[in-house]
Design a protein around this motif. Sequence first.
Motif, short mmCIF file in Angstrom:
data_model
loop_
_atom_site.label_atom_id
_atom_site.label_comp_id
_atom_site.label_asym_id
_atom_site.label_seq_id
_atom_site.Cartn_x
_atom_site.Cartn_y
_atom_site.Cartn_z
N GLY A 5 83.78 79.22 56.68
CA GLY A 5 83.53 80.66 56.65
C GLY A 5 84.72 81.43 57.23
N GLY A 7 84.79 84.83 57.74
CA GLY A 7 84.40 86.14 58.27
C GLY A 7 84.92 86.27 59.69
N PRO A 8 84.50 87.32 60.40
CA PRO A 8 85.00 87.51 61.77
C PRO A 8 84.72 86.31 62.68
N GLY A 10 84.49 83.00 61.82
CA GLY A 10 85.40 81.90 61.49
C GLY A 10 86.81 82.20 61.96
N GLY A 36 84.81 88.28 55.29
CA GLY A 36 83.35 88.20 55.23
C GLY A 36 82.74 89.55 54.89
N ILE A 37 81.61 89.81 55.50
CA ILE A 37 80.82 90.99 55.18
C ILE A 37 81.52 92.28 55.62
N CYS A 41 81.78 96.93 54.55
CA CYS A 41 81.24 97.90 55.52
C CYS A 41 82.30 98.97 55.80
N HIS A 43 82.03 102.02 56.67
CA HIS A 43 81.74 103.02 57.70
C HIS A 43 82.42 102.62 59.02
N THR A 79 86.97 78.65 47.85
CA THR A 79 86.60 77.24 48.01
C THR A 79 85.29 77.18 48.77
N MET A 80 84.35 76.43 48.22
CA MET A 80 83.01 76.39 48.80
C MET A 80 82.77 75.04 49.47
N CYS A 116 75.26 85.15 57.31
CA CYS A 116 73.85 85.19 56.91
C CYS A 116 73.72 85.88 55.57
N ILE A 163 71.50 97.82 58.07
CA ILE A 163 72.13 97.89 56.75
C ILE A 163 71.39 98.91 55.88
N HIS A 298 73.63 89.02 64.54
CA HIS A 298 74.20 89.95 65.52
C HIS A 298 74.12 91.38 65.00
N VAL A 304 80.21 89.04 67.88
CA VAL A 304 80.51 87.89 67.00
C VAL A 304 81.87 87.33 67.39
C1 LIG Z 1 74.83 92.46 53.73
C2 LIG Z 1 75.25 92.64 55.17
C3 LIG Z 1 75.74 93.88 55.59
C4 LIG Z 1 76.11 94.06 56.92
N1 LIG Z 1 76.51 95.28 57.28
C5 LIG Z 1 76.84 95.49 58.55
C6 LIG Z 1 77.26 96.76 58.95
O1 LIG Z 1 77.28 97.68 58.16
N2 LIG Z 1 77.62 96.93 60.25
C7 LIG Z 1 77.62 95.89 61.16
O2 LIG Z 1 77.98 96.07 62.34
N3 LIG Z 1 77.22 94.69 60.79
C8 LIG Z 1 76.83 94.47 59.52
N4 LIG Z 1 76.39 93.25 59.16
C9 LIG Z 1 76.36 92.22 60.20
C10 LIG Z 1 77.63 91.39 60.04
O3 LIG Z 1 77.24 90.28 59.29
C11 LIG Z 1 78.27 90.89 61.38
O4 LIG Z 1 78.65 91.96 62.16
C12 LIG Z 1 79.49 90.00 61.17
O5 LIG Z 1 80.30 90.47 60.13
C13 LIG Z 1 79.09 88.59 60.98
O6 LIG Z 1 80.24 87.78 60.95
P1 LIG Z 1 80.19 86.29 60.47
O7 LIG Z 1 81.60 85.83 60.38
O8 LIG Z 1 79.23 85.53 61.29
O9 LIG Z 1 79.54 86.37 59.01
P2 LIG Z 1 80.10 86.94 57.64
O10 LIG Z 1 80.89 88.17 57.83
O11 LIG Z 1 78.92 87.00 56.74
O12 LIG Z 1 81.09 85.77 57.15
C14 LIG Z 1 80.63 84.52 56.74
C15 LIG Z 1 81.60 83.99 55.71
O13 LIG Z 1 81.27 82.64 55.43
C16 LIG Z 1 81.48 82.42 54.04
N5 LIG Z 1 80.70 81.24 53.65
C17 LIG Z 1 79.35 81.06 53.73
N6 LIG Z 1 78.99 79.84 53.29
C18 LIG Z 1 80.14 79.22 52.92
C19 LIG Z 1 80.42 77.93 52.39
N7 LIG Z 1 79.47 77.03 52.14
N8 LIG Z 1 81.71 77.61 52.12
C20 LIG Z 1 82.71 78.51 52.36
N9 LIG Z 1 82.49 79.74 52.87
C21 LIG Z 1 81.23 80.10 53.16
C22 LIG Z 1 81.01 83.72 53.40
O14 LIG Z 1 81.55 83.91 52.11
C23 LIG Z 1 81.52 84.75 54.39
O15 LIG Z 1 82.81 85.25 54.07
C24 LIG Z 1 76.03 93.00 57.84
C25 LIG Z 1 75.56 91.76 57.40
C26 LIG Z 1 75.16 91.57 56.09
C27 LIG Z 1 74.65 90.22 55.65
#
Ligand SMILES: Cc1cc2nc3c(=O)[nH]c(=O)nc-3n(C[C@H](O)[C@H](O)[C@H](O)COP(=O)(O)OP(=O)(O)OC[C@H]3O[C@@H](n4cnc5c(N)ncnc54)[C@H](O)[C@@H]3O)c2cc1C
Length: 422
Positions: A5, A7-8, A10, A36-37, A41, A43, A79-80, A116, A163, A298, A304
């Motif tokens: 992953g 996102g923030p 990873g 990631g997500i 966003c 805003h 890549t998954m 998530c 959201i 979170h 995070v």
């Molecule tokens: C739809 C949505 C909208 C959101 N909007 C807001 C918002 O507006 N404001 C806010 O503060 N927070 C928001 N959040 C909360 C936000 O998720 C967290 O603040 C933060 O971005 C989470 O970081 P993360 O890295 O844990 O997850 P993510 O940012 O979700 O990153 C996870 C990454 O893992 C990757 N991944 C997953 N499975 C695999 C796999 N098998 N192989 C390879 N890669 C994989 C995904 O593609 C993704 O890029 C939102 C969450 C969601 C789900």
Amino acid sequence: MLVIGGGPAGLGAAISAKENGLSRILVVERDLELGGILNQCVHNGFGLHYFGEELTGPEYAGRMTGRLEGSGIEILCDTMVLSIHPGQDVHRVCLMSACSGYRCLDTETIVLAMGCRERTRGAIGIPGTRAAGILTAGTAQRYVNMEGYMVGKRVIVLGSGDIGLIMARRMTLEGAKVLACVEIMPFSGGLARNIVQCLDDYGIPLLLSHTITEIGGRSRVERVTVQQVDASLQPVEGTERYFDVDTVLLSVGLIPENELTREAGIAMDPRTGGPLVFENKETSIRGIFACGNVLQVHDLVDYVTEESEEAGKAAAAYVLGKATAAFAPPADRIIDVTPGKGIACVIPQKIRLDRLEEKIRFFFRVSEPSKTPKRVMLGDGERVAASFRRPWMAPGEMEHIKVDRSTLQEMQGEILLLTIED
Ligand SMILES: Cc1cc2nc3c(=O)[nH]c(=O)nc-3n(C[C@H](O)[C@H](O)[C@H](O)COP(=O)(O)OP(=O)(O)OC[C@H]3O[C@@H](n4cnc5c(N)ncnc54)[C@H](O)[C@@H]3O)c2cc1C
């Protein structure tokens, strides 16, 4: 180290592992780009705690990816990760990508950072037709903010999580009419600041203790029925209200993305929907760590990043310590941390007393809102290890408390209870 992953969470884990001495780090991301997500966003409100400035999601992602430059951290996008096969000393991770096909890599340590996903209409079973115009709020966010498509003109939002609230405002700013935000619980699941800034400021009504009981329309959504619910969340007959809308946005909960985790045999916590972790974010399988939304949903990305830095540091210590035999075998004194009265979930769920740093931070969510000051207590049933006063708390807001190592070491028994008292 292999991070799943980009996102923030990873990125935070990878950067921290590098800063803590690990040389070979690979981040695998299934999307075309990192962030990631955060990328969808647009805003503001991100980064106040961590960067001390108010940033948008893409700006926050940009700050994180900027830190990768020159770090030597390897990145594989598009890549998954398909499976994790834990081993004694080395874990195998199998990946798939369009350009390199299927392959497996061996790694000493893994950080789970898969984020998530949103619950859908199927998960909550709203009756009615399967017309176009029913989307999760996150999908609408991606269409509107990243792909440049408007998803509807007259909108109703189900669920008042952050959201949903943010998308109610976003749709209004883009020219749609948002008729209401409908919430089944008697309280909102979002941050107080978002209720004010996203609904109140735009005159969008929040209907608490209400739900959508029917969606109608042939090819496109035309009308929804909204009803009040009783204390057991059942619709009350005779309270039907009808809204003529072409779009229903669902913001009905986030589910940590843990299919890989479960298949790998890692112990899970049904309360958080994520893996059970020790004080350093290590899961029940040695050398596999977890952070970010895959661990617990979170509300603020700043936490995070902080959490992922702890996971990355611990993963680095694990690999480097293993080589020098400094990483001790599992400690003999492990304490379970259990949510008591008023607490919905707590992280970490287990602590190894001889592994604690100077202070340990417990993250938790309350099960219902409290508007009067309450005391959060951590103790072993007889003695109180720590007690904190909070003026108010809400389930939508993640809370945390910091406790000294010395205090925890004095505790007796094998269970620590986190509870709320008046
Ligand atoms: C739809 C949505 C909208 C959101 N909007 C807001 C918002 O507006 N404001 C806010 O503060 N927070 C928001 N959040 C909360 C936000 O998720 C967290 O603040 C933060 O971005 C989470 O970081 P993360 O890295 O844990 O997850 P993510 O940012 O979700 O990153 C996870 C990454 O893992 C990757 N991944 C997953 N499975 C695999 C796999 N098998 N192989 C390879 N890669 C994989 C995904 O593609 C993704 O890029 C939102 C969450 C969601 C789900």
